[in-house]
Design a protein around this motif. Structure first.
Motif, PDB file in Angstrom:
ATOM      1  N   GLU A 179       0.832  -1.203   0.000  1.00 49.23           N
ATOM      2  CA  GLU A 179       0.000   0.000   0.000  1.00 49.23           C
ATOM      3  C   GLU A 179       0.867   1.252   0.000  1.00 49.23           C
ATOM      4  O   GLU A 179       0.634   2.181  -0.781  1.00 49.23           O
ATOM      5  N   ALA A 180       1.868   1.281   0.871  1.00 48.77           N
ATOM      6  CA  ALA A 180       2.738   2.450   0.963  1.00 48.77           C
ATOM      7  C   ALA A 180       3.485   2.706  -0.344  1.00 48.77           C
ATOM      8  O   ALA A 180       3.777   3.855  -0.689  1.00 48.77           O
ATOM      9  N   ALA A 181       3.769   1.622  -1.075  1.00 51.70           N
ATOM     10  CA  ALA A 181       4.499   1.753  -2.341  1.00 51.70           C
ATOM     11  C   ALA A 181       3.615   2.253  -3.473  1.00 51.70           C
ATOM     12  O   ALA A 181       4.113   2.643  -4.529  1.00 51.70           O
ATOM     13  N   GLY A 182       2.291   2.223  -3.280  1.00 50.43           N
ATOM     14  CA  GLY A 182       1.401   2.747  -4.300  1.00 50.43           C
ATOM     15  C   GLY A 182       0.517   1.739  -5.003  1.00 50.43           C
ATOM     16  O   GLY A 182      -0.171   2.101  -5.972  1.00 50.43           O
ATOM     17  N   ALA A 183       0.495   0.475  -4.544  1.00 52.27           N
ATOM     18  CA  ALA A 183      -0.407  -0.511  -5.150  1.00 52.27           C
ATOM     19  C   ALA A 183      -1.848  -0.043  -4.976  1.00 52.27           C
ATOM     20  O   ALA A 183      -2.226   0.453  -3.916  1.00 52.27           O
ATOM     21  N   PHE A 184      -2.669  -0.184  -6.018  1.00 51.42           N
ATOM     22  CA  PHE A 184      -4.056   0.296  -5.944  1.00 51.42           C
ATOM     23  C   PHE A 184      -5.001  -0.745  -5.371  1.00 51.42           C
ATOM     24  O   PHE A 184      -6.133  -0.437  -4.996  1.00 51.42           O
ATOM     25  N   ALA A 185      -4.546  -2.006  -5.273  1.00 55.77           N
ATOM     26  CA  ALA A 185      -5.338  -3.087  -4.695  1.00 55.77           C
ATOM     27  C   ALA A 185      -4.388  -4.225  -4.341  1.00 55.77           C
ATOM     28  O   ALA A 185      -3.259  -4.297  -4.865  1.00 55.77           O
ATOM     29  N   ILE A 186      -4.845  -5.110  -3.456  1.00 59.95           N
ATOM     30  CA  ILE A 186      -3.993  -6.212  -2.992  1.00 59.95           C
ATOM     31  C   ILE A 186      -4.788  -7.510  -3.015  1.00 59.95           C
ATOM     32  O   ILE A 186      -5.842  -7.611  -2.372  1.00 59.95           O
ATOM     33  N   VAL A 187      -4.306  -8.496  -3.766  1.00 63.85           N
ATOM     34  CA  VAL A 187      -4.870  -9.838  -3.705  1.00 63.85           C
ATOM     35  C   VAL A 187      -4.327 -10.525  -2.454  1.00 63.85           C
ATOM     36  O   VAL A 187      -3.123 -10.492  -2.189  1.00 63.85           O
ATOM     37  N   VAL A 188      -5.234 -11.122  -1.683  1.00 66.79           N
ATOM     38  CA  VAL A 188      -4.851 -11.852  -0.465  1.00 66.79           C
ATOM     39  C   VAL A 188      -5.237 -13.308  -0.678  1.00 66.79           C
ATOM     40  O   VAL A 188      -6.419 -13.632  -0.779  1.00 66.79           O
ATOM     41  N   GLU A 189      -4.239 -14.188  -0.763  1.00 66.56           N
ATOM     42  CA  GLU A 189      -4.511 -15.585  -1.103  1.00 66.56           C
ATOM     43  C   GLU A 189      -4.132 -16.538   0.016  1.00 66.56           C
ATOM     44  O   GLU A 189      -3.066 -16.429   0.618  1.00 66.56           O
ATOM     45  N   GLY A 190      -5.030 -17.492   0.258  1.00 64.58           N
ATOM     46  CA  GLY A 190      -4.730 -18.643   1.097  1.00 64.58           C
ATOM     47  C   GLY A 190      -4.309 -18.313   2.515  1.00 64.58           C
ATOM     48  O   GLY A 190      -3.339 -18.883   3.007  1.00 64.58           O
ATOM     49  N   VAL A 191      -5.053 -17.417   3.183  1.00 66.70           N
ATOM     50  CA  VAL A 191      -4.730 -17.092   4.578  1.00 66.70           C
ATOM     51  C   VAL A 191      -5.968 -17.286   5.444  1.00 66.70           C
ATOM     52  O   VAL A 191      -7.099 -17.314   4.955  1.00 66.70           O
ATOM     53  N   ALA A 192      -5.746 -17.407   6.756  1.00 60.92           N
ATOM     54  CA  ALA A 192      -6.842 -17.584   7.696  1.00 60.92           C
ATOM     55  C   ALA A 192      -7.746 -16.356   7.702  1.00 60.92           C
ATOM     56  O   ALA A 192      -7.310 -15.233   7.425  1.00 60.92           O
TER      57      ALA A 192
END
Length: 275
Positions: A179-192
């Motif tokens: 986020e701090a680097a400037g990504a506009f969205a984050i895929v979150v895979e395979g976590v609790a």
């Protein structure tokens, strides 16, 4: 000079997706071909040309063997088939880890040759700097944390992440750094579920879950899994169709008709004109 003007299509773009944080969930599916992209375009906000194409289209054991040329070819096809959805293309393994300049050059090539609106990279210790470098130079970037398919050889397989405290902390840090680097969205895979919610609450950009609970800001699935084209799918996949069974039944019926000379029939052949 011709006065003819082509119709311009207003696609969903990175700012539109970023603005969806905490609002109507973002609908995302993978797409690899023009016909499927055309079908999905009506229903999806984002079409992800995932490097999962290495496995689901090309029969590779994992995503490591996917090349830039493969991603560009499928990215071009998805762009041809879609009109509305934002198209995001995965950067394949080895295309962004070597240096900042190499990462930018490869991302720019993907966007130039496909016309896609963004690229996606799997986050790690050094990737935040890469994201920032590309974003500052006009490349919209989606990040990917948690289970990272391109790290399969390091992890010894596809395993759920974030079960231990240290790993949870690292994944959360990856998300915050993205986020701090400037990504506009984050895929979150395979976590609790708890970690997915913690990440979603901790970042101001949308999270798109895959095997990460309904608490994310959106969801993505591999379309071939969702459509039931394989005998086995991961636990987090809900099958909305049984296309493997349908295709098999259709092929069996065709084979029977050919062997019994029922196909082609009179309505499926050409006749010479009399005289």
């Amino acid at each position: 000079m011709s006065s003819h003007r082509q119709e311009t299509v207003r696609r969903i773009a990175a700012p539109d997706i970023a603005a969806r944080k905490g609002k109507t969930p973002i609908v995302c599916l993978t797409a690899y071909t023009a016909p499927v992209a055309e079908i999905l375009d009506e229903h999806c906000d984002v079409l992800l040309v995932g490097d999962s194409l290495g496995m689901v289209v090309h029969g590779l054991p994992n995503t490591v063997g996917v090349t830039m040329e493969m991603m560009i070819m499928h990215g071009q096809a998805v762009m041809r088939g879609s009109r509305k959805a934002m198209v995001v293309v995965d950067m394949p393994f080895g295309s962004y880890e070597g240096s900042l300049e190499e990462a930018y050059a490869n991302a720019a090539r993907i966007m130039k040759e496909t016309g896609a609106q963004a690229v996606k990279v799997e986050a790690g210790e050094t990737v935040a700097e890469t994201i920032a470098y590309m974003v500052k130079r006009g490349i919209p970037v989606m990040s990917h944390v948690g289970l990272r398919p391109q790290a399969v050889n390091m992890d010894g397989g596809f395993k759920a992440k974030g079960k231990g405290a240290d790993e949870r902390k690292r994944i959360l840090e990856d998300a915050r750094a993205s986020e701090a680097a400037g990504a506009f969205a984050i895929v979150v895979e395979g976590v609790a579920e708890g970690l997915a919610k913690e990440i979603t609450d901790a970042v101001a950009v949308p999270t798109i879950g895959i095997g990460a609970s309904a608490g994310c800001d959106g969801q993505v699935l591999v379309v071939d899994d969702m459509l039931g084209l394989f005998s086995w799918t991961p636990k987090f996949v809900r099958r909305y169709a049984d296309l493997k069974g349908e295709i098999s039944r259709a092929a069996a019926a065709y084979a029977d008709d050919v062997r019994e000379r029922r196909f082609p029939g009179p309505g499926e052949i050409y006749f010479a004109k009399a005289g």
